[in-house]
Design a protein around this motif. Structure first.
Motif, PDB file in Angstrom:
ATOM      1  N   SER A   1       0.839  -1.195   0.000  1.00 46.51           N
ATOM      2  CA  SER A   1       0.000   0.000   0.000  1.00 46.51           C
ATOM      3  C   SER A   1       0.875   1.246   0.000  1.00 46.51           C
ATOM      4  O   SER A   1       1.988   1.247   0.525  1.00 46.51           O
ATOM      5  CB  SER A   1      -0.953   0.001   1.192  1.00 46.51           C
ATOM      6  N   SER A   2       0.337   2.273  -0.622  1.00 47.74           N
ATOM      7  CA  SER A   2       1.081   3.510  -0.800  1.00 47.74           C
ATOM      8  C   SER A   2       0.042   4.624  -0.900  1.00 47.74           C
ATOM      9  O   SER A   2      -1.036   4.413  -1.466  1.00 47.74           O
ATOM     10  CB  SER A   2       1.885   3.374  -2.103  1.00 47.74           C
ATOM     11  N   SER A   3       0.347   5.785  -0.349  1.00 43.12           N
ATOM     12  CA  SER A   3      -0.656   6.860  -0.347  1.00 43.12           C
ATOM     13  C   SER A   3      -0.839   7.398  -1.771  1.00 43.12           C
ATOM     14  O   SER A   3       0.071   7.294  -2.603  1.00 43.12           O
ATOM     15  CB  SER A   3      -0.213   7.997   0.575  1.00 43.12           C
ATOM     16  N   PRO A   4      -2.006   7.997  -2.047  1.00 38.98           N
ATOM     17  CA  PRO A   4      -2.222   8.574  -3.380  1.00 38.98           C
ATOM     18  C   PRO A   4      -1.100   9.543  -3.780  1.00 38.98           C
ATOM     19  O   PRO A   4      -0.731   9.642  -4.941  1.00 38.98           O
ATOM     20  CB  PRO A   4      -3.564   9.295  -3.239  1.00 38.98           C
ATOM     21  N   GLN A   5      -0.549  10.249  -2.805  1.00 37.48           N
ATOM     22  CA  GLN A   5       0.513  11.222  -3.082  1.00 37.48           C
ATOM     23  C   GLN A   5       1.814  10.535  -3.504  1.00 37.48           C
ATOM     24  O   GLN A   5       2.544  11.024  -4.348  1.00 37.48           O
ATOM     25  CB  GLN A   5       0.742  12.043  -1.793  1.00 37.48           C
ATOM     26  N   GLN A   6       2.083   9.376  -2.889  1.00 39.41           N
ATOM     27  CA  GLN A   6       3.367   8.699  -3.115  1.00 39.41           C
ATOM     28  C   GLN A   6       3.358   7.767  -4.312  1.00 39.41           C
ATOM     29  O   GLN A   6       4.408   7.440  -4.867  1.00 39.41           O
ATOM     30  CB  GLN A   6       3.725   7.841  -1.883  1.00 39.41           C
ATOM     31  N   ARG A   7       2.178   7.284  -4.688  1.00 40.37           N
ATOM     32  CA  ARG A   7       2.197   6.085  -5.539  1.00 40.37           C
ATOM     33  C   ARG A   7       2.625   6.342  -6.982  1.00 40.37           C
ATOM     34  O   ARG A   7       3.327   5.501  -7.548  1.00 40.37           O
ATOM     35  CB  ARG A   7       0.857   5.346  -5.457  1.00 40.37           C
ATOM     36  N   LEU A   8       2.261   7.479  -7.565  1.00 42.54           N
ATOM     37  CA  LEU A   8       2.696   7.717  -8.951  1.00 42.54           C
ATOM     38  C   LEU A   8       4.212   7.907  -9.031  1.00 42.54           C
ATOM     39  O   LEU A   8       4.869   7.271  -9.863  1.00 42.54           O
ATOM     40  CB  LEU A   8       1.921   8.873  -9.577  1.00 42.54           C
TER      41      LEU A   8
ATOM     42  N   SER B   1      -4.687   0.812  -7.838  1.00 42.97           N
ATOM     43  CA  SER B   1      -4.992   1.490  -6.575  1.00 42.97           C
ATOM     44  C   SER B   1      -6.103   2.520  -6.727  1.00 42.97           C
ATOM     45  O   SER B   1      -6.179   3.457  -5.950  1.00 42.97           O
ATOM     46  CB  SER B   1      -3.731   2.179  -6.068  1.00 42.97           C
ATOM     47  N   GLY B   2      -6.928   2.350  -7.751  1.00 43.04           N
ATOM     48  CA  GLY B   2      -7.992   3.338  -7.929  1.00 43.04           C
ATOM     49  C   GLY B   2      -7.482   4.629  -8.518  1.00 43.04           C
ATOM     50  O   GLY B   2      -7.960   5.706  -8.181  1.00 43.04           O
ATOM     51  N   VAL B   3      -6.496   4.540  -9.415  1.00 41.01           N
ATOM     52  CA  VAL B   3      -5.962   5.746 -10.053  1.00 41.01           C
ATOM     53  C   VAL B   3      -6.898   6.175 -11.182  1.00 41.01           C
ATOM     54  O   VAL B   3      -7.291   5.365 -12.016  1.00 41.01           O
ATOM     55  CB  VAL B   3      -4.567   5.499 -10.661  1.00 41.01           C
ATOM     56  N   THR B   4      -7.237   7.451 -11.197  1.00 43.25           N
ATOM     57  CA  THR B   4      -8.070   7.989 -12.264  1.00 43.25           C
ATOM     58  C   THR B   4      -7.214   8.321 -13.480  1.00 43.25           C
ATOM     59  O   THR B   4      -6.148   8.940 -13.346  1.00 43.25           O
ATOM     60  CB  THR B   4      -8.770   9.284 -11.804  1.00 43.25           C
TER      61      THR B   4
END
Ligand SMILES: N[C@@H](CCC(=O)N[C@@H](CS)C(=O)NCC(=O)O)C(=O)O
Length: 361
Positions: free
Chosen positions: A104-111, A124-127
């Motif tokens: 798991s990784s926060s939305p801020q970190q994952r990209l 991860s639910g990326v738009t």
């Protein structure tokens, strides 16, 4: 009355925003973009990820933490709707649903983590957005969940639509599309709001439940999942309106063509199986089908799979192990689960939804 109370809460929160130090998303976006534009050389990446995955023996997947979509069970085994697509990929590459590692990784970190090679893919639910694709340098596979941003409020506020939220304080997670959407929504409706922007999922939840914000905004599916994690879910409502389109899709690095195509056809296989009426329970009975399309799809006729450089039985094994798209949806988040999502747009095109697989030929 309600608006006055919202206003009072808001002004209290407004003072706290400074301490929380809301992140200026635009600045971060530009910083990340600059790094990416110098780091990416499309040709070098054409088959690099798939080769690296095969050499490593495991696929590295970045996920979130919302149960139903992605969470470890009591034995530490990851479960969920997005997780099942990671297992389907492991079947296509290794013929083994367990050769996949979820982190798991926060939305801020994952990209940025995907870009730096920490992950092979985000489920991860990326738009999918034009900025992420063309400016930040990511490719997207097929949309696996059509979502839209929602607003959750305490039931006692008596709010039934977003336009009643003038002056509200809104909790938003850093690095999500929600940051821009919520600003657009309030501006478009000529009403004001105060953002409280927080990176960590659990801290966003705490900020909301402790009353530090009037509204929690996120993808509506994520909100529904978050609501069930609150101490008193019935005290909160997710408003019916959706303020944006959030097509959630697998994300890979720019230029990673072979890996992207593997992702594409794995997702399409789950959709095509549902269209054919092939399920985990009945897939074996289809092996003797006379339908040439089904024979190619299941690898009875291996020509297409061989040409695609995949195990010709990859779709068969995915369906046998995990089921078709509808089974994956129903098992993890469908009407019979506690989460209880309807298929809605995530229904086959033949049944009024948006799911459509190109031909397996
Ligand atoms: N779809 C939005 C939001 C992404 C997002 O926040 N996704 C949710 C899951 S759908 C999430 O990661 N929540 C935090 C978590 O699960 O820990 C985006 O791409 O920016």
């Amino acid at each position: 009355m309600m608006l006055q109370s919202l206003g009072r809460i808001s002004s209290r929160i407004g003072r706290r925003v400074g301490r929380l130090g809301p992140v200026k998303a635009g600045v971060i976006t530009l910083a990340v973009a600059t790094t990416l534009l110098t780091a990416v050389s499309p040709d070098a990446w054409a088959g690099a990820t798939l080769d690296a995955i095969k050499a490593r023996g495991v696929i590295k997947v970045g996920v979130g933490t919302a149960p139903g979509f992605f969470s470890p069970d009591s034995n530490g085994r990851w479960q969920g709707f997005f997780v099942d697509f990671g297992r389907a990929l492991a079947i296509a590459v290794f013929n083994d649903p367990d050769k996949v590692q979820f982190t798991s990784s926060s939305p801020q970190q994952r990209l940025p983590a995907l870009q730096s090679g920490e992950f092979d893919i985000l489920l991860s639910g990326v738009t999918e957005t034009i900025t992420r694709a063309m400016h930040l340098g990511f490719h997207f596979g097929p949309v696996i969940f059509y979502d839209g941003q929602g607003l959750m409020v305490a039931r006692k506020l008596g709010v039934s639509q977003g336009t009643q939220l003038d002056g509200a304080t809104v909790c938003i997670q850093t690095g999500t599309t929600g940051e821009l959407n919520i600003a657009d929504f309030f501006r478009q409706n000529k009403i004001s709001f105060k953002p409280v922007v927080i990176e960590e999922t659990s801290q966003v939840r705490d900020a909301f439940t402790s009353g530090r914000c009037d509204v929690l905004t996120q993808d509506s599916s994520a909100l529904a999942l978050e609501r069930l994690r609150l101490p008193q879910p019935d005290d909160y409502v997710v408003l019916p309106e959706r303020i944006s389109k959030e097509p959630l899709a697998p994300a890979v690095r720019y230029g990673d063509d072979q890996w992207l195509e593997t992702v594409n056809w794995v997702v399409y296989a789950t959709i095509q199986a549902e269209e054919y009426g092939i399920t985990s329970a009945n897939v074996d009975s289809f092996l003797s089908s006379d339908n040439p399309g089904i024979r190619r799809f299941l690898g009875v006729d291996p020509s297409v799979g061989e040409a695609a450089n995949l195990d010709p039985k990859f779709a068969y094994t995915i369906i046998k192990t995990l089921g078709n798209y509808g089974e994956i949806f129903d098992r993890n988040v469908g009407p019979k689960t506690r989460i209880g999502f309807e298929r809605g747009l995530n229904q086959l095109w033949t049944k009024g939804g948006l799911l459509y697989a190109p031909p397996f030929r």
